[in-house]
Design an enzyme around this catalytic site. Sequence first.
Site, PDB file in Angstrom:
ATOM      1  N   GLN A  53       0.833  -1.194   0.000  1.00 10.66           N
ATOM      2  CA  GLN A  53       0.000   0.000   0.000  1.00 10.66           C
ATOM      3  C   GLN A  53       0.868   1.245   0.000  1.00 10.66           C
ATOM      4  O   GLN A  53       2.056   1.199   0.335  1.00 10.66           O
ATOM      5  CB  GLN A  53      -0.942  -0.016   1.215  1.00 10.66           C
ATOM      6  CG  GLN A  53      -1.835  -1.248   1.233  1.00 10.66           C
ATOM      7  CD  GLN A  53      -2.864  -1.230   2.340  1.00 10.66           C
ATOM      8  OE1 GLN A  53      -3.423  -0.196   2.662  1.00 10.66           O
ATOM      9  NE2 GLN A  53      -3.132  -2.395   2.913  1.00 10.66           N
ATOM     10  N   GLU A  74      -4.575  -0.513   5.505  1.00 11.13           N
ATOM     11  CA  GLU A  74      -3.781   0.037   6.592  1.00 11.13           C
ATOM     12  C   GLU A  74      -4.461   1.300   7.095  1.00 11.13           C
ATOM     13  O   GLU A  74      -4.988   2.092   6.304  1.00 11.13           O
ATOM     14  CB  GLU A  74      -2.360   0.347   6.116  1.00 11.13           C
ATOM     15  CG  GLU A  74      -1.542  -0.892   5.819  1.00 11.13           C
ATOM     16  CD  GLU A  74      -0.096  -0.560   5.495  1.00 11.13           C
ATOM     17  OE1 GLU A  74       0.172   0.598   5.137  1.00 11.13           O
ATOM     18  OE2 GLU A  74       0.761  -1.445   5.612  1.00 11.13           O
ATOM     19  N   ALA A 124       5.563   8.627  11.266  1.00  9.09           N
ATOM     20  CA  ALA A 124       6.404   7.860  12.181  1.00  9.09           C
ATOM     21  C   ALA A 124       7.859   8.201  11.914  1.00  9.09           C
ATOM     22  O   ALA A 124       8.299   8.243  10.757  1.00  9.09           O
ATOM     23  CB  ALA A 124       6.168   6.357  11.994  1.00  9.09           C
ATOM     24  N   ALA A 125       8.604   8.445  12.974  1.00  7.97           N
ATOM     25  CA  ALA A 125      10.014   8.799  12.831  1.00  7.97           C
ATOM     26  C   ALA A 125      10.770   7.669  12.135  1.00  7.97           C
ATOM     27  O   ALA A 125      10.630   6.502  12.500  1.00  7.97           O
ATOM     28  CB  ALA A 125      10.623   9.078  14.199  1.00  7.97           C
ATOM     29  N   ASP A 139      -1.179  -9.317  11.140  1.00 14.10           N
ATOM     30  CA  ASP A 139      -0.258  -9.191  10.009  1.00 14.10           C
ATOM     31  C   ASP A 139       1.201  -9.105  10.469  1.00 14.10           C
ATOM     32  O   ASP A 139       1.946  -8.244  10.018  1.00 14.10           O
ATOM     33  CB  ASP A 139      -0.637  -7.951   9.199  1.00 14.10           C
ATOM     34  CG  ASP A 139       0.098  -7.897   7.872  1.00 14.10           C
ATOM     35  OD1 ASP A 139       0.298  -8.951   7.270  1.00 14.10           O
ATOM     36  OD2 ASP A 139       0.472  -6.786   7.452  1.00 14.10           O
ATOM     37  N   GLU A 170      12.012  -7.245  12.832  1.00 11.19           N
ATOM     38  CA  GLU A 170      13.383  -6.825  12.573  1.00 11.19           C
ATOM     39  C   GLU A 170      14.143  -6.582  13.865  1.00 11.19           C
ATOM     40  O   GLU A 170      13.547  -6.293  14.917  1.00 11.19           O
ATOM     41  CB  GLU A 170      13.401  -5.550  11.718  1.00 11.19           C
ATOM     42  CG  GLU A 170      12.861  -5.741  10.313  1.00 11.19           C
ATOM     43  CD  GLU A 170      12.999  -4.488   9.466  1.00 11.19           C
ATOM     44  OE1 GLU A 170      13.640  -3.516   9.936  1.00 11.19           O
ATOM     45  OE2 GLU A 170      12.476  -4.473   8.334  1.00 11.19           O
TER      46      GLU A 170
END
Length: 504
Positions: A192, A229, A312-313, A381, A386
């Site tokens: 997206q 989203e 978002a940073a 989802d 990470e």
Amino acid sequence: MRICTRRRSQTLRMWLIIVFLSLHLLVVSLVLSTYHTSCEPRSHPDIQTSISFFVQNTSTSTNTMAAAGSDTLEVKIDSAADDLAKLEALYSHPLYNMPTPPVPDGDLLLKVRTKRKEEGSNAQQWMSANEDGYDPILWNTSAETHPPWLRFHLGISRWQMYQHKDPNLSALTQQLASHRVVSAVQKSGGTQLKLVMSFPNYGQALFKPMKQERHEETNANLYYFSDFERHNAEIAAFHLDRILGFRRMPPAVGRLINVIKEIKDITTDHKLVTTFFTSPVGNVCFYGQCSYYCSTEHAICGRPIMIEGSLAAMLPDPSLAQRRSWKSPWKRSYSRSNLATWETDTNYCDSVKKSPPYDRGTRLVDLIDMSILDFLMSNMDRHHYETFEKFGNDTFLIHLDNGRAFGRHSKDEPSILAPLVQCCRVRRSTLLRLRLLSLPPYRLSDVMRGSLSQDPLAAVAPLLTEPHLSALDRRLATVIQTIQDCLQQHQHHSDVIYDDITGP
């Protein structure tokens, strides 16, 4: 003779005209007199009483409504103050303020390497881009003068994204919400549309635009990988992650973006520009290019030019802080017919515990922490996660990409808790905070409401609707009961509880 006759005729005509005019004036006077008399006001006691009664009741109703509105406003103000007071009390609780030793240099993701210029002021330093340095940009030596995004990057450690009471957090979120956007390009990859936005001081943020209203629930017939989203989900996930005491998610904040001035007019992404159009009702729209949902049928539209979104940073560039992607052992099959192994094998966790990196350290309980977070916000989802490569296996899991959370409040998805149910393992600190959030003085829904009320988009509408907040309390009770069931199934509590707290 003829002259005399002519004069008499003229005199007669004049007298006839005078008489005609006099009669006409008399008739007009009579008509006006009659009309004036008929138009005089008459006294009608019934009508006067009705009018008086109506005015009196209208005044009373208005006063009552005003009083009621005032009472409602006062209740809302008191409720908001109570929520913020609970949030402050939560963050002041000893569970969130346990003493921690200073962070060793080896446990910091990045370091500023000072190197005085041969020709230059002593008040400046270089930041080297070598293995323990940073971008080759000239900064002042005082850390207080560094931009908020840089202070955020320098605060990332082996075990958390930021400190509990990080003084830089407020400045960073304020920058994300208000600083001028100088660049906007589409982020490659993903299913997206997402944009990378840059600020004048080299800071960057990931922008996810609004795609549906807050009150809209995900269609029950959609598979989890077909869901939209949600921008408010990214914001709410950051607040929830912080409330749970994890602090493993980059700060995210809501913002209203001008589609023309802050995207179209400043972008260097030519492919993105070609997707802009004006809708039939005059709204400026665009759709970008991506695997799914990038078409005119799924366009992002302003109202008419302003659109909500989450910012978002961005984490440090991979060239400076390489990240490793791990496939979750409880990854879903992403098939409409086939199930994953963990969905059919009740002893699946036994094999996970024997395989690296889950056979040692905190990786397993970190993964279970993430499953608890996902269950509370109903995020199905989570196929990958990470970590920062520098720290190897001994580090926290980065809780990225939460846009599909908070899709449904009317239904809980028990399969998200599979890691906890199958492994029966949880951190002691996590369990204690969960129990704390179940108590009335620190109720999860209340502190979450209070935390979200501080976001700029809360002025437009609450980031989460009340049904979503109530669902948090319901799901929290389910998590605690699941842990209690695990404790009853095992003879020793140490088999269930991973004690990460020293002392009683």
